[in-house]
Design a protein around this motif. Structure first.
Motif, PDB file in Angstrom:
ATOM      1  N   PHE A 197       2.805  -3.387   1.390  1.00  0.00           N
ATOM      2  CA  PHE A 197       2.564  -2.275   0.478  1.00  0.00           C
ATOM      3  C   PHE A 197       2.866  -0.950   1.158  1.00  0.00           C
ATOM      4  O   PHE A 197       2.431  -0.713   2.285  1.00  0.00           O
ATOM      5  CB  PHE A 197       1.115  -2.287  -0.013  1.00  0.00           C
ATOM      6  N   ASP A 198       3.611  -0.109   0.490  1.00  0.00           N
ATOM      7  CA  ASP A 198       3.976   1.225   0.982  1.00  0.00           C
ATOM      8  C   ASP A 198       4.477   1.194   2.422  1.00  0.00           C
ATOM      9  O   ASP A 198       4.189   2.092   3.212  1.00  0.00           O
ATOM     10  CB  ASP A 198       2.798   2.194   0.846  1.00  0.00           C
ATOM     11  N   GLY A 199       5.188   0.133   2.785  1.00  0.00           N
ATOM     12  CA  GLY A 199       5.778   0.039   4.115  1.00  0.00           C
ATOM     13  C   GLY A 199       4.785  -0.245   5.224  1.00  0.00           C
ATOM     14  O   GLY A 199       5.135  -0.218   6.392  1.00  0.00           O
ATOM     15  N   ASP A 200       3.496  -0.496   4.900  1.00  0.00           N
ATOM     16  CA  ASP A 200       2.465  -0.758   5.904  1.00  0.00           C
ATOM     17  C   ASP A 200       2.481  -2.244   6.260  1.00  0.00           C
ATOM     18  O   ASP A 200       2.026  -3.082   5.480  1.00  0.00           O
ATOM     19  CB  ASP A 200       1.100  -0.359   5.343  1.00  0.00           C
ATOM     20  N   SER A 248       5.252   1.324  -4.237  1.00  0.00           N
ATOM     21  CA  SER A 248       6.430   0.754  -3.577  1.00  0.00           C
ATOM     22  C   SER A 248       5.999  -0.288  -2.557  1.00  0.00           C
ATOM     23  O   SER A 248       4.916  -0.200  -1.967  1.00  0.00           O
ATOM     24  CB  SER A 248       7.268   1.846  -2.915  1.00  0.00           C
ATOM     25  N   VAL A 249       6.858  -1.291  -2.397  1.00  0.00           N
ATOM     26  CA  VAL A 249       6.623  -2.366  -1.444  1.00  0.00           C
ATOM     27  C   VAL A 249       7.918  -2.639  -0.702  1.00  0.00           C
ATOM     28  O   VAL A 249       9.006  -2.307  -1.183  1.00  0.00           O
ATOM     29  CB  VAL A 249       6.141  -3.656  -2.146  1.00  0.00           C
ATOM     30  N   GLU A 297      14.566  -4.797   1.867  1.00  0.00           N
ATOM     31  CA  GLU A 297      14.708  -3.743   0.862  1.00  0.00           C
ATOM     32  C   GLU A 297      13.343  -3.288   0.345  1.00  0.00           C
ATOM     33  O   GLU A 297      12.368  -4.038   0.398  1.00  0.00           O
ATOM     34  CB  GLU A 297      15.549  -4.220  -0.332  1.00  0.00           C
ATOM     35  N   ASP A 298      13.320  -2.064  -0.166  1.00  0.00           N
ATOM     36  CA  ASP A 298      12.138  -1.537  -0.827  1.00  0.00           C
ATOM     37  C   ASP A 298      12.263  -1.774  -2.319  1.00  0.00           C
ATOM     38  O   ASP A 298      13.366  -1.743  -2.876  1.00  0.00           O
ATOM     39  CB  ASP A 298      11.989  -0.031  -0.566  1.00  0.00           C
ATOM     40  N   GLY A 310      15.230  -9.802  -7.541  1.00  0.00           N
ATOM     41  CA  GLY A 310      16.592  -9.380  -7.259  1.00  0.00           C
ATOM     42  C   GLY A 310      16.751  -8.597  -5.967  1.00  0.00           C
ATOM     43  O   GLY A 310      17.864  -8.380  -5.504  1.00  0.00           O
ATOM     44  N   HIS A 311      15.640  -8.172  -5.365  1.00  0.00           N
ATOM     45  CA  HIS A 311      15.715  -7.444  -4.097  1.00  0.00           C
ATOM     46  C   HIS A 311      15.822  -8.435  -2.939  1.00  0.00           C
ATOM     47  O   HIS A 311      15.366  -9.560  -3.030  1.00  0.00           O
ATOM     48  CB  HIS A 311      14.489  -6.547  -3.910  1.00  0.00           C
TER      49      HIS A 311
END
Length: 165
Positions: free
Chosen positions: A99-102, A154-155, A141-142, A136-137
């Motif tokens: 989550f959120d790049g964490d 965002s994830v 990728e975010d 599809g990601h």
């Protein structure tokens, strides 16, 4: 289970057999049981105020809906291993996101329909906000999806592997 653009649903042999057995029960013994409940309720008299009759008819409707769902699912099912997706998120994949790049706040789930849900792994539908957001990601990728309050989250896709359970 994996769904492809051709409306094919990939199922393991175990999942296919389980769904086929459920369909056989619903179209056989379950139909007989509900017909008996309806007949017994009819004998009680006035159908307008007969709660047992209305409950049995509602149960019958739910059963028939499930029969239609299973029939359609099994008609489009292929048993075996789905084609490789090269790390692209698709139904039938076990996906790990941050989550959120964490990298410490992660979630691993199976992206599949509810028919394939189990207690072993959390399941998200491809039509859910998170499911459709990550679909599809590719790994690395975010992706963005909409929260129930209307805000965006965002994830980052950390892993996407075919489900082998």
């Amino acid at each position: 289970m994996t769904q492809t653009s051709e409306s094919v649903t990939w199922l393991t042999q175990e999942a296919y057999n389980k769904l086929k057995d459920e369909l056989a029960y619903l179209t056989g013994p379950a139909r007989t049981e509900i017909a008996a409940k309806i007949a017994a309720a009819r004998e009680e008299g006035d159908l307008r105020e007969n709660g047992g009759y209305h409950a049995a008819k509602e149960e019958q409707g739910k059963q028939e809906l499930r029969v239609r769902q299973l029939t359609q699912l099994l008609e489009n099912a292929k048993v075996g291993t789905p084609p490789a997706t090269d790390g692209e998120v698709a139904p039938g994949m076990v996906v790990t996101i941050a989550f959120d790049g964490d990298e410490d706040d992660t979630l691993t789930f199976l992206l599949a329909s509810r028919e394939y849900a189990s207690s072993e792994i959390e399941t998200y539908s491809p039509q859910s906000p998170l499911g459709s957001g990550v679909m599809g990601h590719k790994v690395g990728e975010d992706a963005e999806y909409e929260l129930p309050n209307g805000k965006k989250a965002s994830v980052t896709i950390l892993k996407a592997e075919p489900y082998d359970g």
